[in-house]
Scaffold this active site. Structure first.
Site, mmCIF file in Angstrom:
data_model
loop_
_atom_site.group_PDB
_atom_site.id
_atom_site.type_symbol
_atom_site.label_atom_id
_atom_site.label_comp_id
_atom_site.label_asym_id
_atom_site.label_seq_id
_atom_site.Cartn_x
_atom_site.Cartn_y
_atom_site.Cartn_z
ATOM 1 N N ARG A 1 1.082 -1.103 -0.177
ATOM 2 C CA ARG A 1 0.120 -0.004 0.356
ATOM 3 C C ARG A 1 0.687 0.951 -0.186
ATOM 4 O O ARG A 1 0.045 2.699 0.015
ATOM 5 C CB ARG A 1 -1.281 -0.117 1.557
ATOM 6 C CG ARG A 1 -2.370 -1.366 1.200
ATOM 7 C CD ARG A 1 -2.790 -1.464 0.140
ATOM 8 N NE ARG A 1 -3.409 -2.973 0.009
ATOM 9 C CZ ARG A 1 -4.336 -3.436 -0.294
ATOM 10 N NH1 ARG A 1 -3.806 -3.259 -1.807
ATOM 11 N NH2 ARG A 1 -5.379 -4.344 -0.333
ATOM 12 N N ASP B 1 -1.604 -13.276 -1.049
ATOM 13 C CA ASP B 1 -1.844 -12.128 -1.595
ATOM 14 C C ASP B 1 -2.263 -10.754 0.110
ATOM 15 O O ASP B 1 -2.908 -10.935 -0.322
ATOM 16 C CB ASP B 1 -3.219 -12.858 -2.070
ATOM 17 C CG ASP B 1 -4.217 -11.611 -2.895
ATOM 18 O OD1 ASP B 1 -3.431 -10.621 -3.024
ATOM 19 O OD2 ASP B 1 -5.387 -11.880 -3.414
ATOM 20 N N HIS C 1 -3.706 -16.977 -7.615
ATOM 21 C CA HIS C 1 -4.694 -17.390 -6.391
ATOM 22 C C HIS C 1 -5.856 -18.144 -8.343
ATOM 23 O O HIS C 1 -7.030 -16.854 -7.361
ATOM 24 C CB HIS C 1 -5.168 -15.552 -5.308
ATOM 25 C CG HIS C 1 -5.282 -14.595 -5.997
ATOM 26 N ND1 HIS C 1 -6.076 -14.666 -7.713
ATOM 27 C CD2 HIS C 1 -4.607 -13.349 -5.753
ATOM 28 C CE1 HIS C 1 -5.856 -12.943 -8.499
ATOM 29 N NE2 HIS C 1 -5.152 -13.286 -6.934
HETATM 30 O O1 DOR Z 1 -9.003 -9.055 -3.202
HETATM 31 C C1 DOR Z 1 -7.346 -8.934 -3.178
HETATM 32 N N1 DOR Z 1 -7.103 -7.456 -3.072
HETATM 33 N N2 DOR Z 1 -7.854 -9.358 -4.290
HETATM 34 C C2 DOR Z 1 -6.637 -8.177 -5.590
HETATM 35 O O2 DOR Z 1 -6.466 -8.329 -6.306
HETATM 36 C C3 DOR Z 1 -5.973 -6.493 -4.866
HETATM 37 C C4 DOR Z 1 -6.044 -6.801 -3.441
HETATM 38 C C5 DOR Z 1 -5.900 -5.584 -3.580
HETATM 39 O O3 DOR Z 1 -5.371 -5.316 -3.299
HETATM 40 O O4 DOR Z 1 -6.670 -5.041 -2.214
#
Ligand code: DOR
Length: 449
Positions: A66, A306, A235
């Site tokens: 982030r 992820d 995923h």
């Molecule tokens: O659930 C998800 N969140 N899948 C993604 O591909 C992106 C990720 C995010 O960056 O929040």
């Protein structure tokens, strides 16, 4: 007289390419110098690993930290702190930050931000977009870059390659394996009608259904074959994609996440509500079984977390406007160790999925196994420790985990990155000294750091 070694890890069970052996591991200048039996006096520092299992450092090849732009959810310091607390020695970070990582300046900005603040080693993806498609071949070879990330379906952020023509252009520009979020954007848009005016979050896998994943993965494999490009499909969530991926192992590698291996619908939505909302979604139990079957049969190459933190406040909104994603970098290894203790995978398979697999997929230089000459990255685990995943152990800025309150068997007791003990018994005794990961495909390059 100078010591022969900087550090010796003594008395542990060491997972070498030959399997588990009782041995000491000697470290010099951040690399593995020898594996054998060594006297204490030979080392500047001795780590007593009696009772512990010494694994190759765990590499998490899919995290979202982030920074820049969304630092209230996470940043490179907090995300990598969570990583090393969970036994992870290196992370590959995704480009859907703000600004998105789509050019050299944005990549170098992330590398500069990580310097002196990252606890683990790290590399960053370049995001594919129509506007940078023709420059990707050069961008993906920049030092500190792990490759190109393609979002075929929209998720958090604005990065998107929704159509086959742009997808083909992206795949034709570059040679490294491209990592892909595979959901079919046209179908997602069409089916958004089902939830647009508000719905229960258990409709998430109905909106983003199996066919959305399947259709996209078929399109991707066709385009990849036409372009002569290797892809890494991130995923995977459906049992149905596994045989298709198995038929394309010459060009496609496969990731699953601990969330999709551990949770299942409808239970996860009943218990966790929108905290369980992620893309692609957590699906019904037979899909989870299909992922385990794919893992057992060797179709799955790697487990990535992820890690996708969002704040509780954002998650408390009304579905479908709530953001998708859940944290996971810190719980990846504890969950896998717990699955191992439950008999779902062997230690050898766990090691392959968390270190050697990552090395093979991305051509990482000097990591992924315990062997002389490799980086001295180790994850020391107590295979039998029973611990609860508690809120005060979690380091992510988002402050929650879908696995809080779960008791697991198997726990990371220490994390060693290039010979430095960065985590021991849940404490971080040193300074953040993570460096960019090096890759075989971007050689020659100077020593990064
Ligand atoms: O659930 C998800 N969140 N899948 C993604 O591909 C992106 C990720 C995010 O960056 O929040």
């Amino acid at each position: 007289m100078a010591n022969d070694w900087d550090l010796v890890i003594k008395g542990g069970q060491v997972f070498t390419p030959a399997g588990l052996v009782e041995a000491d591991v000697a470290v010099k200048d951040g690399r593995i110098a020898d594996i054998g039996a060594f006297a204490e006096g030979q080392a500047g520092e001795v780590f007593d690993a009696t009772g512990l299992t010494v694994l190759p450092g765990v590499i998490d090849t899919q995290v979202h930290f982030r920074e820049p732009g969304l630092d209230a959810k996470e940043n490179l310091e907090s995300g990598t702190r969570a990583a090393v607390l969970g036994g992870v020695t290196a992370v590959f970070e995704m480009p859907n930050t703000n600004p998105a990582t789509i050019d050299e300046a944005a990549l170098n900005d992330k590398l500069a931000r990580a310097k002196g603040r990252a606890w683990s080693d790290h590399a960053f993806f370049i995001g594919a977009a129509a506007e940078n498609a023709e420059r990707l071949g050069a961008l993906e070879r920049l030092p500190g870059c792990c490759g190109v990330k393609i979002f075929m379906g929209s998720s958090t952020g604005s990065l998107l390659v929704p159509d086959d023509e742009t997808l083909r252009t992206v795949l034709r520009h570059g040679t490294r394996r491209a990592a892909v979020h595979s959901e079919d954007e046209p179908r997602l848009r069409e089916r958004f009608e089902l939830v647009r005016d508000g719905a229960s979050v258990d409709q998430h896998p109905v909106w983003r259904d199996e066919e959305s994943a399947l259709r996209s993965t078929r399109r991707l494999l066709k385009a990849a074959r036409e372009a002569g490009r290797r892809v890494h499909v991130l995923h995977i969530t459906t049992a149905d994609e596994m045989p298709i991926l198995a038929a394309n192992k010459d060009i496609a590698t496969v990731e699953v996440t601990p969330q999709h291996l551990t949770l299942a619908a409808p239970d996860c939505y009943e218990r966790l509500g929108t905290l369980a909302q992620m893309n692609p979604p957590i699906r019904a139990e037979h899909h989870r079984d299909g992922l385990w079957e794919g893992l057992r049969r060797g179709i799955v190459d790697v487990v990535g977390s992820d890690h996708a933190p969002h704040t509780r406040e954002e998650k408390a909104g009304d579905y479908p406007r709530t953001p998708a994603g859940m944290p996971g970098v810190q719980t990846l290894l504890p969950l896998l160790l717990d699955h191992m203790n439950a008999g779902r995978l062997t230690l050898a398979r766990l090691v392959d999925l968390t270190s050697a697999g990552a090395q093979r997929i991305y051509n990482i230089a000097g990591k992924g196994r315990i062997a002389v000459g490799y980086d001295a990255d180790f994850t020391l685990v107590d295979l039998k420790a029973r611990r609860e995943i508690t809120g005060d152990w979690l380091a992510s800025k988002c402050g929650w985990s879908p696995f809080e309150g779960m008791t697991v068997t198997g726990w990371p007791m220490a994390t060693i990155v290039r010979g430095s003990i960065v985590m021991r018994d849940g404490e971080l005794p040193g300074e953040p000294a993570g460096k960019p990961v090096r890759f075989l495909e971007t050689m020659p390059q100077t020593e990064a750091g």
